[in-house]
Design an enzyme around this catalytic site. Structure first.
Site, PDB file in Angstrom:
ATOM      1  N   ARG A 151      11.540  -6.343   4.557  1.00  7.24           N
ATOM      2  CA  ARG A 151      11.288  -4.914   4.372  1.00  7.24           C
ATOM      3  C   ARG A 151      12.283  -4.067   5.157  1.00  7.24           C
ATOM      4  O   ARG A 151      12.638  -4.391   6.286  1.00  7.24           O
ATOM      5  CB  ARG A 151       9.871  -4.580   4.836  1.00  7.24           C
ATOM      6  CG  ARG A 151       9.565  -3.095   4.769  1.00  7.24           C
ATOM      7  CD  ARG A 151       8.112  -2.813   4.664  1.00  7.24           C
ATOM      8  NE  ARG A 151       7.412  -2.943   5.920  1.00  7.24           N
ATOM      9  CZ  ARG A 151       6.111  -2.719   6.041  1.00  7.24           C
ATOM     10  NH1 ARG A 151       5.393  -2.398   4.979  1.00  7.24           N
ATOM     11  NH2 ARG A 151       5.518  -2.836   7.207  1.00  7.24           N
ATOM     12  N   ARG A 192      -0.012  -8.967  13.450  1.00  9.72           N
ATOM     13  CA  ARG A 192      -0.618  -7.924  12.600  1.00  9.72           C
ATOM     14  C   ARG A 192      -1.526  -8.545  11.540  1.00  9.72           C
ATOM     15  O   ARG A 192      -2.570  -7.981  11.199  1.00  9.72           O
ATOM     16  CB  ARG A 192       0.480  -7.071  11.955  1.00  9.72           C
ATOM     17  CG  ARG A 192       1.154  -6.164  12.980  1.00  9.72           C
ATOM     18  CD  ARG A 192       2.477  -5.639  12.481  1.00  9.72           C
ATOM     19  NE  ARG A 192       2.356  -4.825  11.303  1.00  9.72           N
ATOM     20  CZ  ARG A 192       3.325  -4.662  10.401  1.00  9.72           C
ATOM     21  NH1 ARG A 192       4.489  -5.256  10.555  1.00  9.72           N
ATOM     22  NH2 ARG A 192       3.131  -3.916   9.348  1.00  9.72           N
ATOM     23  N   ARG A 210      11.713  -2.087  10.675  1.00 10.40           N
ATOM     24  CA  ARG A 210      10.730  -1.620  11.653  1.00 10.40           C
ATOM     25  C   ARG A 210      10.606  -2.631  12.788  1.00 10.40           C
ATOM     26  O   ARG A 210      10.656  -3.829  12.558  1.00 10.40           O
ATOM     27  CB  ARG A 210       9.367  -1.451  10.962  1.00 10.40           C
ATOM     28  CG  ARG A 210       9.218  -0.123  10.280  1.00 10.40           C
ATOM     29  CD  ARG A 210       8.004  -0.062   9.397  1.00 10.40           C
ATOM     30  NE  ARG A 210       6.779  -0.543  10.013  1.00 10.40           N
ATOM     31  CZ  ARG A 210       5.584  -0.489   9.425  1.00 10.40           C
ATOM     32  NH1 ARG A 210       5.463   0.037   8.228  1.00 10.40           N
ATOM     33  NH2 ARG A 210       4.523  -0.946  10.035  1.00 10.40           N
ATOM     34  N   LYS A 220       0.827  -1.216   0.000  1.00  9.00           N
ATOM     35  CA  LYS A 220       0.000   0.000   0.000  1.00  9.00           C
ATOM     36  C   LYS A 220       0.861   1.267   0.000  1.00  9.00           C
ATOM     37  O   LYS A 220       0.602   2.183  -0.758  1.00  9.00           O
ATOM     38  CB  LYS A 220      -0.918   0.051   1.245  1.00  9.00           C
ATOM     39  CG  LYS A 220      -1.915  -1.079   1.347  1.00  9.00           C
ATOM     40  CD  LYS A 220      -2.900  -0.859   2.490  1.00  9.00           C
ATOM     41  CE  LYS A 220      -2.267  -0.848   3.872  1.00  9.00           C
ATOM     42  NZ  LYS A 220      -1.639  -2.103   4.284  1.00  9.00           N
ATOM     43  N   ARG A 240      -9.146   1.201   9.077  1.00  8.30           N
ATOM     44  CA  ARG A 240      -8.747  -0.170   9.382  1.00  8.30           C
ATOM     45  C   ARG A 240      -9.810  -0.901  10.184  1.00  8.30           C
ATOM     46  O   ARG A 240      -9.631  -2.071  10.494  1.00  8.30           O
ATOM     47  CB  ARG A 240      -7.460  -0.147  10.190  1.00  8.30           C
ATOM     48  CG  ARG A 240      -6.202  -0.493   9.378  1.00  8.30           C
ATOM     49  CD  ARG A 240      -5.050  -0.276  10.310  1.00  8.30           C
ATOM     50  NE  ARG A 240      -3.869  -1.008  10.018  1.00  8.30           N
ATOM     51  CZ  ARG A 240      -2.791  -0.501   9.446  1.00  8.30           C
ATOM     52  NH1 ARG A 240      -2.802   0.719   8.988  1.00  8.30           N
ATOM     53  NH2 ARG A 240      -1.704  -1.242   9.325  1.00  8.30           N
TER      54      ARG A 240
HETATM   55  P1  AMP Z   1       1.252   0.594   8.968  1.00  6.66           P
HETATM   56  O1  AMP Z   1       2.468   1.397   8.721  1.00  6.66           O
HETATM   57  O2  AMP Z   1       0.066   1.059   8.174  1.00  6.66           O
HETATM   58  O3  AMP Z   1       1.498  -0.894   8.846  1.00  6.66           O
HETATM   59  O4  AMP Z   1       0.847   0.856  10.509  1.00  6.66           O
HETATM   60  C1  AMP Z   1       1.736   0.520  11.561  1.00  6.66           C
HETATM   61  C2  AMP Z   1       0.969   0.449  12.867  1.00  6.66           C
HETATM   62  O5  AMP Z   1       0.384   1.726  13.149  1.00  6.66           O
HETATM   63  C3  AMP Z   1      -0.205  -0.523  12.888  1.00  6.66           C
HETATM   64  O6  AMP Z   1       0.202  -1.857  13.167  1.00  6.66           O
HETATM   65  C4  AMP Z   1      -1.050   0.074  14.002  1.00  6.66           C
HETATM   66  O7  AMP Z   1      -0.506  -0.204  15.283  1.00  6.66           O
HETATM   67  C5  AMP Z   1      -0.880   1.574  13.757  1.00  6.66           C
HETATM   68  N1  AMP Z   1      -1.915   2.083  12.810  1.00  6.66           N
HETATM   69  C6  AMP Z   1      -1.709   2.589  11.572  1.00  6.66           C
HETATM   70  N2  AMP Z   1      -2.874   2.946  11.006  1.00  6.66           N
HETATM   71  C7  AMP Z   1      -3.843   2.649  11.897  1.00  6.66           C
HETATM   72  C8  AMP Z   1      -5.266   2.747  11.892  1.00  6.66           C
HETATM   73  N3  AMP Z   1      -5.929   3.238  10.823  1.00  6.66           N
HETATM   74  N4  AMP Z   1      -5.927   2.316  12.988  1.00  6.66           N
HETATM   75  C9  AMP Z   1      -5.286   1.836  14.073  1.00  6.66           C
HETATM   76  N5  AMP Z   1      -3.957   1.695  14.136  1.00  6.66           N
HETATM   77  C10 AMP Z   1      -3.226   2.090  13.064  1.00  6.66           C
END
Ligand code: AMP
Length: 216
Positions: A127, A171, A160, A13, A88
């Protein structure tokens, strides 16, 4: 054009959102990037979010909804935006619909990027992310020109904390339970288009552009 990119962690994404942002001149809004920056800066938002993120859990809905509501009022969002990693949960999707409804906005497309679990785990463990500008790389599929160094800004590439195998599995579980129902949610609204996330970055980008430009 207002676009949502939906898909499990590791579907690409962020990579696709950056390409769409460049092509169409609209901002990528990544709640994950905003939260990671807040953690790095040690703000109160970052302190609240950090433990959830490190466990691979979702940050509470009210927190991320607040972030998005504020971000969408910025002037650079006037011509449209790409939401990457938001919504989400169904609560977030309803809040987004309500916010847009109040300002007469709509979501034009929801692009669902599909990738098998096996492939996701393989991708996420490989990654690497730029510590400074968050540009994503992959040691196998999308390596930087110089190992450990960001091509774009020269920043250090790091793994990360939530990209270790145990947290990745957590996740993916959270995705299945809380986010995957949004596929049916947007399908019912006639907005959902699915593209395969397997293959070369440019091929996937072409498929995403096909949806955005109404070619497919
Ligand atoms: P991402 O970079 O999109 O994989 O997000 C990393 C982490 O940020 C996720 O595993 C969540 O802990 C938090 N996070 C990101 N976007 C959201 C969202 N829309 N709702 C809740 N937690 C989020």
């Amino acid at each position: 054009m207002n676009l949502i990119l939906l898909g499990p962690p590791g579907a690409g994404k962020g990579t696709q959102a950056k390409l769409v942002a460049e092509q169409f001149g609209i901002p990528q809004i990544s709640t994950g990037d905003i939260l990671r920056q807040a953690v790095k800066d040690g703000t109160s938002l970052g302190q609240e979010a950090q433990a959830y993120m490190e466990r691979g859990d979702l940050v509470p809905d009210a927190v991320v909804i607040g972030i998005i509501e504020e971000r969408l009022t910025q002037p650079d969002c006037q011509a449209g935006y790409i939401l990457d990693g938001f919504p989400r949960t169904e609560v977030q999707a309803n809040a987004l619909a309500e916010t847009l409804g109040k300002r007469g906005g709509t979501i034009d497309h929801v692009v669902n990027i599909e990738v098998s679990d096996e492939e996701l785990i393989h991708r996420l463990t490989g990654r690497r992310t730029c510590k400074e500008c968050q540009e994503p790389y992959n040691v196998t599929f999308n390596p930087p020109q110089r190992e450990g160094v960001c091509d774009k800004c020269g920043g250090e590439l790091i793994q990360r904390k939530d990209d270790d195998e145990e947290t990745i599995r957590a996740r993916l579980g959270v995705y299945r339970e809380q986010t995957a129902p949004l596929v049916a949610y947007y399908e019912k609204q006639g907005l959902l288009r699915t593209v395969t996330g397997a293959g070369a970055i440019r091929e996937i980008f072409d498929a995403v552009c096909g949806v955005v430009e109404g070619r497919s």
